[in-house]
Scaffold this motif. Sequence first.
Motif, PDB file in Angstrom:
ATOM      1  N   PRO A 113      39.458  47.207  45.358  1.00 60.49           N
ATOM      2  CA  PRO A 113      38.607  47.454  44.197  1.00 60.49           C
ATOM      3  C   PRO A 113      37.518  46.400  44.098  1.00 60.49           C
ATOM      4  O   PRO A 113      37.450  45.474  44.910  1.00 60.49           O
ATOM      5  N   LEU A 114      36.693  46.533  43.095  1.00 63.96           N
ATOM      6  CA  LEU A 114      35.678  45.522  42.830  1.00 63.96           C
ATOM      7  C   LEU A 114      36.302  44.271  42.238  1.00 63.96           C
ATOM      8  O   LEU A 114      37.339  44.315  41.575  1.00 63.96           O
ATOM      9  N   SER A 115      35.654  43.160  42.455  1.00 63.17           N
ATOM     10  CA  SER A 115      36.009  41.909  41.785  1.00 63.17           C
ATOM     11  C   SER A 115      35.440  41.929  40.371  1.00 63.17           C
ATOM     12  O   SER A 115      34.647  42.813  40.012  1.00 63.17           O
ATOM     13  N   ASP A 116      35.820  40.954  39.561  1.00 67.97           N
ATOM     14  CA  ASP A 116      35.297  40.891  38.191  1.00 67.97           C
ATOM     15  C   ASP A 116      33.780  40.761  38.187  1.00 67.97           C
ATOM     16  O   ASP A 116      33.090  41.416  37.390  1.00 67.97           O
ATOM     17  N   ASP A 117      33.245  39.901  39.052  1.00 68.15           N
ATOM     18  CA  ASP A 117      31.792  39.767  39.081  1.00 68.15           C
ATOM     19  C   ASP A 117      31.142  41.019  39.673  1.00 68.15           C
ATOM     20  O   ASP A 117      30.005  41.351  39.328  1.00 68.15           O
ATOM     21  N   GLY A 118      31.873  41.734  40.522  1.00 65.69           N
ATOM     22  CA  GLY A 118      31.359  43.001  41.035  1.00 65.69           C
ATOM     23  C   GLY A 118      31.183  44.025  39.925  1.00 65.69           C
ATOM     24  O   GLY A 118      30.213  44.795  39.918  1.00 65.69           O
ATOM     25  N   VAL A 119      32.111  44.036  38.981  1.00 71.34           N
ATOM     26  CA  VAL A 119      31.988  44.945  37.836  1.00 71.34           C
ATOM     27  C   VAL A 119      30.732  44.622  37.040  1.00 71.34           C
ATOM     28  O   VAL A 119      29.991  45.521  36.603  1.00 71.34           O
ATOM     29  N   VAL A 120      30.457  43.339  36.865  1.00 69.84           N
ATOM     30  CA  VAL A 120      29.226  42.929  36.171  1.00 69.84           C
ATOM     31  C   VAL A 120      28.003  43.402  36.959  1.00 69.84           C
ATOM     32  O   VAL A 120      27.024  43.893  36.385  1.00 69.84           O
ATOM     33  N   GLN A 121      28.046  43.278  38.271  1.00 68.69           N
ATOM     34  CA  GLN A 121      26.937  43.744  39.100  1.00 68.69           C
ATOM     35  C   GLN A 121      26.685  45.236  38.911  1.00 68.69           C
ATOM     36  O   GLN A 121      25.530  45.676  38.866  1.00 68.69           O
ATOM     37  N   THR A 122      27.745  46.031  38.805  1.00 63.79           N
ATOM     38  CA  THR A 122      27.546  47.479  38.610  1.00 63.79           C
ATOM     39  C   THR A 122      26.850  47.766  37.286  1.00 63.79           C
ATOM     40  O   THR A 122      26.042  48.694  37.195  1.00 63.79           O
ATOM     41  N   GLN A 123      27.158  46.974  36.278  1.00 67.78           N
ATOM     42  CA  GLN A 123      26.510  47.165  34.982  1.00 67.78           C
ATOM     43  C   GLN A 123      25.023  46.829  35.068  1.00 67.78           C
ATOM     44  O   GLN A 123      24.185  47.505  34.453  1.00 67.78           O
ATOM     45  N   HIS A 168      27.788  49.208  47.396  1.00 70.40           N
ATOM     46  CA  HIS A 168      28.763  48.836  46.374  1.00 70.40           C
ATOM     47  C   HIS A 168      28.622  47.369  45.993  1.00 70.40           C
ATOM     48  O   HIS A 168      28.083  46.543  46.734  1.00 70.40           O
ATOM     49  N   ALA A 169      29.165  47.035  44.835  1.00 77.64           N
ATOM     50  CA  ALA A 169      29.146  45.659  44.330  1.00 77.64           C
ATOM     51  C   ALA A 169      30.234  44.821  45.015  1.00 77.64           C
ATOM     52  O   ALA A 169      30.968  45.302  45.894  1.00 77.64           O
ATOM     53  N   ASN A 170      30.333  43.579  44.608  1.00 81.24           N
ATOM     54  CA  ASN A 170      31.279  42.648  45.228  1.00 81.24           C
ATOM     55  C   ASN A 170      32.717  43.166  45.124  1.00 81.24           C
ATOM     56  O   ASN A 170      33.101  43.768  44.125  1.00 81.24           O
ATOM     57  N   ARG A 171      33.509  42.915  46.167  1.00 78.35           N
ATOM     58  CA  ARG A 171      34.858  43.459  46.252  1.00 78.35           C
ATOM     59  C   ARG A 171      35.894  42.360  46.112  1.00 78.35           C
ATOM     60  O   ARG A 171      35.645  41.191  46.455  1.00 78.35           O
ATOM     61  N   LEU A 172      37.071  42.753  45.643  1.00 80.38           N
ATOM     62  CA  LEU A 172      38.097  41.787  45.293  1.00 80.38           C
ATOM     63  C   LEU A 172      38.520  40.910  46.462  1.00 80.38           C
ATOM     64  O   LEU A 172      38.731  39.701  46.305  1.00 80.38           O
ATOM     65  N   ASP A 173      38.632  41.484  47.657  1.00 77.04           N
ATOM     66  CA  ASP A 173      39.101  40.677  48.786  1.00 77.04           C
ATOM     67  C   ASP A 173      38.040  39.734  49.322  1.00 77.04           C
ATOM     68  O   ASP A 173      38.360  38.854  50.123  1.00 77.04           O
ATOM     69  N   PHE A 174      36.790  39.890  48.909  1.00 80.03           N
ATOM     70  CA  PHE A 174      35.791  38.882  49.236  1.00 80.03           C
ATOM     71  C   PHE A 174      36.016  37.620  48.391  1.00 80.03           C
ATOM     72  O   PHE A 174      35.707  36.520  48.819  1.00 80.03           O
ATOM     73  N   VAL A 175      36.547  37.813  47.177  1.00 82.77           N
ATOM     74  CA  VAL A 175      36.790  36.699  46.266  1.00 82.77           C
ATOM     75  C   VAL A 175      38.177  36.107  46.485  1.00 82.77           C
ATOM     76  O   VAL A 175      38.360  34.891  46.481  1.00 82.77           O
TER      77      VAL A 175
END
Length: 219
Positions: free
Chosen positions: A32-42, A10-17
């Motif tokens: 859930p994913l963080s904002d940058d995690g969503v970019v990583q999924t794309q 999985h991509a970066n997660r919110l609690d890591f940020v």
Amino acid sequence: MNQIVWIARHANRLDFVYPDWFLTAEKRYDPPLSDDGVVQTQQLAKRLQAEKISHIFTSPFLRTVQTANAVAEVLDLPIKLETGLSEWLNSDWMTEAPETLSISELAALFPRIDPSYTPRFAAEYPETEVQVQQRSGETARYLATECYPQSILLVGHSTSVMGAAMGLVGEIAKTEVKAALCSLVKVVRQEQQWLLELKGDISHLTGMDILPNPGSIMV
């Protein structure tokens, strides 16, 4: 054509940020994913766009479903929830069995989820590192060799990615695979042998810092 098993973390997660998210979250072990995690999924989806993937399987945790869904949208495929790919249910990280969204709740959020799919393997709290590697390895091996002879994508967590790879290529995965956030493992079947071609590739992730694994929290 050789069968390929792609394995993604999985991509970066919110609690890591935002670590304080954990303190007030309703489902604190299912961020859930963080904002940058969503970019990583794309970026992951773009990387896999041209691959001949026929089926997508994912851990039922929110961050893995979000990651799988980004790829499923691009490939126009359904998503199969497979508990055998779940997070390591480690009692050192979790004071209780983690609460996740139900299948119906996830399906309402992600219509690509296939409600007719029945998970093949269970994840039972608590479990050791060996146990999570065994169940994720058995999951990968069963799906690839017994059920779905086409090329498939498995989306999991750091330890289940490692376990899935071990289930196909053996102990070599322990030293060769590096399961960074949103990384890709590629295992190719040639005749009766599985060969490790990508060992945790992150070349598709551009324009952002790649967060290392925090050592003291679940991944």
